[in-house]
Design a protein around this motif. Structure first.
Motif, short mmCIF file in Angstrom:
data_model
loop_
_atom_site.label_atom_id
_atom_site.label_comp_id
_atom_site.label_asym_id
_atom_site.label_seq_id
_atom_site.Cartn_x
_atom_site.Cartn_y
_atom_site.Cartn_z
N ILE A 38 0.72 -0.97 0.31
CA ILE A 38 0.14 0.11 0.14
C ILE A 38 1.19 1.08 0.45
CG2 ILE A 38 0.12 -0.35 2.44
CD1 ILE A 38 -2.69 1.48 2.24
N PRO A 39 0.79 2.08 -1.00
CA PRO A 39 1.66 3.09 -0.95
C PRO A 39 1.28 4.66 0.02
CG PRO A 39 0.52 3.31 -2.77
CD PRO A 39 -0.17 1.76 -2.42
N ALA A 40 2.07 5.03 0.66
CA ALA A 40 1.50 5.89 1.64
C ALA A 40 2.48 6.49 1.94
CB ALA A 40 1.11 4.55 2.86
N ASP A 41 2.17 8.25 2.01
CA ASP A 41 3.37 8.85 2.32
C ASP A 41 2.85 9.53 3.78
OD1 ASP A 41 4.67 11.62 2.66
OD2 ASP A 41 3.45 12.24 0.99
N MET A 42 3.75 9.24 4.78
CA MET A 42 4.27 8.76 6.30
C MET A 42 4.08 10.76 6.57
SD MET A 42 3.48 6.59 7.58
CE MET A 42 3.05 4.87 6.68
N SER A 43 3.55 11.41 5.51
CA SER A 43 3.37 13.47 6.42
C SER A 43 2.40 13.90 6.15
CB SER A 43 5.09 14.16 5.78
OG SER A 43 4.17 13.77 4.28
N VAL A 44 1.81 12.75 5.86
CA VAL A 44 0.13 12.69 5.48
C VAL A 44 -0.54 12.65 6.00
CG1 VAL A 44 -2.27 12.73 4.44
CG2 VAL A 44 0.45 13.01 3.23
N ALA A 45 -1.05 13.52 7.58
CA ALA A 45 -1.52 13.16 9.08
C ALA A 45 -2.16 11.27 8.55
CB ALA A 45 -1.93 14.03 9.68
N SER A 46 -3.07 11.46 7.84
CA SER A 46 -4.40 10.27 7.81
C SER A 46 -3.78 9.03 7.67
CB SER A 46 -5.27 10.68 6.46
OG SER A 46 -4.94 11.05 5.59
N ASP A 47 -1.91 8.89 6.90
CA ASP A 47 -1.68 7.87 5.98
C ASP A 47 -1.23 7.40 7.06
OD1 ASP A 47 -2.81 8.83 3.14
OD2 ASP A 47 -0.20 9.19 2.92
N PRO A 48 -0.52 7.54 8.05
CA PRO A 48 -0.24 5.97 8.67
C PRO A 48 -1.47 5.51 9.45
CG PRO A 48 1.02 8.71 9.79
CD PRO A 48 -0.06 8.90 8.69
N GLU A 49 -2.13 5.19 9.85
CA GLU A 49 -3.00 4.68 10.65
C GLU A 49 -3.84 4.01 8.77
OE1 GLU A 49 -6.61 6.74 13.00
OE2 GLU A 49 -4.74 7.52 13.76
N LYS A 50 -4.37 4.85 8.14
CA LYS A 50 -4.29 3.99 7.15
C LYS A 50 -3.58 2.63 6.69
CE LYS A 50 -3.75 5.35 2.63
NZ LYS A 50 -3.30 6.40 1.49
N VAL A 51 -2.95 2.79 6.89
CA VAL A 51 -1.49 1.84 6.61
C VAL A 51 -2.02 0.32 6.86
CG1 VAL A 51 0.65 0.45 6.44
CG2 VAL A 51 0.31 3.06 5.15
N VAL A 52 -2.02 0.53 8.58
CA VAL A 52 -2.25 0.13 9.68
C VAL A 52 -3.73 -0.76 9.61
CG1 VAL A 52 -2.34 -0.63 12.25
CG2 VAL A 52 -0.67 1.09 11.03
N LYS A 53 -4.31 -0.27 9.22
CA LYS A 53 -5.87 -0.88 8.78
C LYS A 53 -5.68 -2.00 7.80
CE LYS A 53 -10.81 0.50 8.04
NZ LYS A 53 -11.24 1.15 7.81
N PHE A 54 -4.86 -1.22 6.60
CA PHE A 54 -4.74 -1.79 5.20
C PHE A 54 -4.80 -3.96 5.64
CE2 PHE A 54 -2.26 -3.38 1.79
CZ PHE A 54 -3.99 -3.74 0.43
N ALA A 55 -3.76 -3.40 6.66
CA ALA A 55 -3.00 -4.16 6.81
C ALA A 55 -3.46 -5.77 7.30
CB ALA A 55 -1.12 -3.96 7.12
N GLU A 56 -4.22 -4.72 8.03
CA GLU A 56 -4.68 -5.46 9.61
C GLU A 56 -6.05 -6.97 8.69
OE1 GLU A 56 -4.44 -3.42 13.54
OE2 GLU A 56 -6.08 -3.60 11.88
N GLU A 57 -6.17 -5.42 7.74
CA GLU A 57 -7.86 -6.01 7.35
C GLU A 57 -7.54 -7.40 5.89
OE1 GLU A 57 -9.62 -3.04 4.96
OE2 GLU A 57 -10.46 -2.47 7.20
N HIS A 58 -6.71 -7.52 5.42
CA HIS A 58 -5.51 -7.92 4.36
C HIS A 58 -4.74 -9.09 5.34
CE1 HIS A 58 -3.88 -8.16 0.34
NE2 HIS A 58 -3.13 -9.05 0.71
#
Length: 288
Positions: free
Chosen positions: A89-109
Motif C-alpha cells: 500500500i503506497p503511503a506518505d507518512m507526512s500526511v497525517a491520515s496515512d499512518p493509520e490507513k496503512v495499519v488498517k489495510f494490513a490488518e484487513e488484508h
C-alpha cells in the motif's frame, strides 16, 4: 589513577561482552512461517531486505513506502522467494491520515498482525543545520509522530496475537554527531518515547512487546550518498542489519544493537565526554 581507569574500562567492557553473549535469546526461524507482518519503508534499503528475509521464512507480508511501482517489484520478489502472502500500500507518512490507513489495510488484508516493523524515514540533508525549522517539523512527523500513530493503531490487534512492535532507530538517537541535527532529534525522540512505552506496556501486563533496534552506519544507497566525502567510517551490510532487526523482534529483545560497536559506544559514550567529542569530530571532513 589513569591506569586504574583504563583497567576499569577494559573490565567493564569485558563484563558487558560476556553478559551480552550469555543473555542472547534463542531464535527459531520456523516461528516466522505464516507470521503476519507490516513493514514500513520497504521499497529500498533495510526495509526491503527485511521483507526478503521474511519472505524466505514463509511469512505473510504487507509493505509500504511512497512509490507504488517499486513496492510492486518488491512484492513480486517476495512471492517468488516463498512468502505465503505479500501486498503493498503506497503511503506518505507526512500526511497525517496515512499512518493509520496503512495499519488498517494490513490488518484487513492479513486478518490481524503479529509484528509491526517501523522502519521508514524521510529525506534530510547531511549538512550543518541552516535554521530550517519547517523541515525539522516535517521530519518529526515522518520519522517520529507517524511511528506513534501506527503503534497506537496496531496495539489492539497485537494484544490479541501477543505481538511485537519493532522500532528501527539509530546510534544517533543515543549520541550526537555533526551534520544530522534534524535526523538525530527524531531518533532521540523515538528512543525516549518507545523506551517509555516499554515500561507502560509492562506495567499494564500487556501482551505486546517493543524492541528498539540501534543501528550504526549501514550501506544503503541513500546513506552512502549522504556521507560520501564526509567520512571514511565502515558501513555494514543492510541485509545483515535486517536479519538482526527481525531476530530482535521475534525474540522480544527490549533493545538490540548492530553492528557490534553500537553497543559498546552506547555503553561508554558518557565516560570521557571531552575525548568522545574529539574522536567524533575527527571522523568527519569539514572545511569552513
Amino acid at each position: 589513577m589513569r591506569l586504574f581507569f583504563k583497567l576499569f574500562a577494559l573490565g567493564s567492557i569485558a563484563a558487558a561482552l560476556l553478559a551480552l553473549h550469555m543473555s542472547e535469546p534463542t531464535f527459531n526461524i520456523e516461528s516466522l512461517k505464516g507470521a503476519r507482518v507490516l513493514v514500513t519503508g520497504a521499497s529500498t534499503g533495510i526495509g526491503e531486505q527485511i521483507a526478503y528475509h521474511l519472505a524466505k521464512a514463509g511469512a505473510q507480508i504487507v509493505i509500504t513506502a511512497r512509490r507504488s511501482n517499486v513496492l510492486e517489484q518488491v512484492v513480486q520478489k517476495c512471492m517468488a522467494m516463498g512468502a505465503q502472502k505479500a501486498a503493498y500500500i503506497p503511503a506518505d507518512m507526512s500526511v497525517a491520515s496515512d499512518p493509520e490507513k496503512v495499519v488498517k489495510f494490513a490488518e484487513e488484508h492479513l486478518g490481524g498482525l503479529d509484528y509491526l516493523v517501523l522502519n521508514h524515514i524521510g529525506p534530510s540533508p547531511f549538512a550543518m543545520w541552516d535554521g530550517d525549522a519547517e523541515h525539522t517539523r516535517w521530519l518529526m512527523q515522518v520519522n517520529f509522530l507517524s511511528y506513534l500513530q501506527m503503534a497506537w493503531k496496531a496495539i489492539p490487534t497485537l494484544e490479541q496475537s501477543k505481538g511485537s512492535i519493532i522500532v528501527v532507530s539509530s546510534l544517533l538517537g543515543k549520541m550526537c554527531t555533526p551534520f544530522v541535527g534534524p535526523y538525530t532529534a527524531t531518533k532521540f525522540a523515538l528512543n525516549g518515547f518507545f523506551g517509555t512505552m516499554q515500561h507502560e506496556l509492562a506495567m499494564k501486563k500487556s501482551n505486546v512487546t517493543v524492541s528498539i533496534c540501534i543501528l550504526g552506519l549501514i550501506d544503503t544507497d541513500s546513506a552512502m550518498e549522504k556521507v560520501r566525502g564526509y567520512t571514511n567510517m565502515t558501513a555494514y551490510p543492510a541485509s545483515e542489519a535486517a536479519w538482526q532487526i527481525i531476530k530482535a523482534g521475534v525474540t522480544r529483545q527490549p533493545e538490540a544493537f548492530y553492528p557490534w560497536y553500537t553497543y559498546y559506544t552506547s555503553l561508554i559514550k558518557d565516560w570521557f565526554p571531552s575525548y568522545r567529542n574529539m574522536v567524533i569530530q575527527a571522523l568527519y571532513n569539514y572545511e569552513p
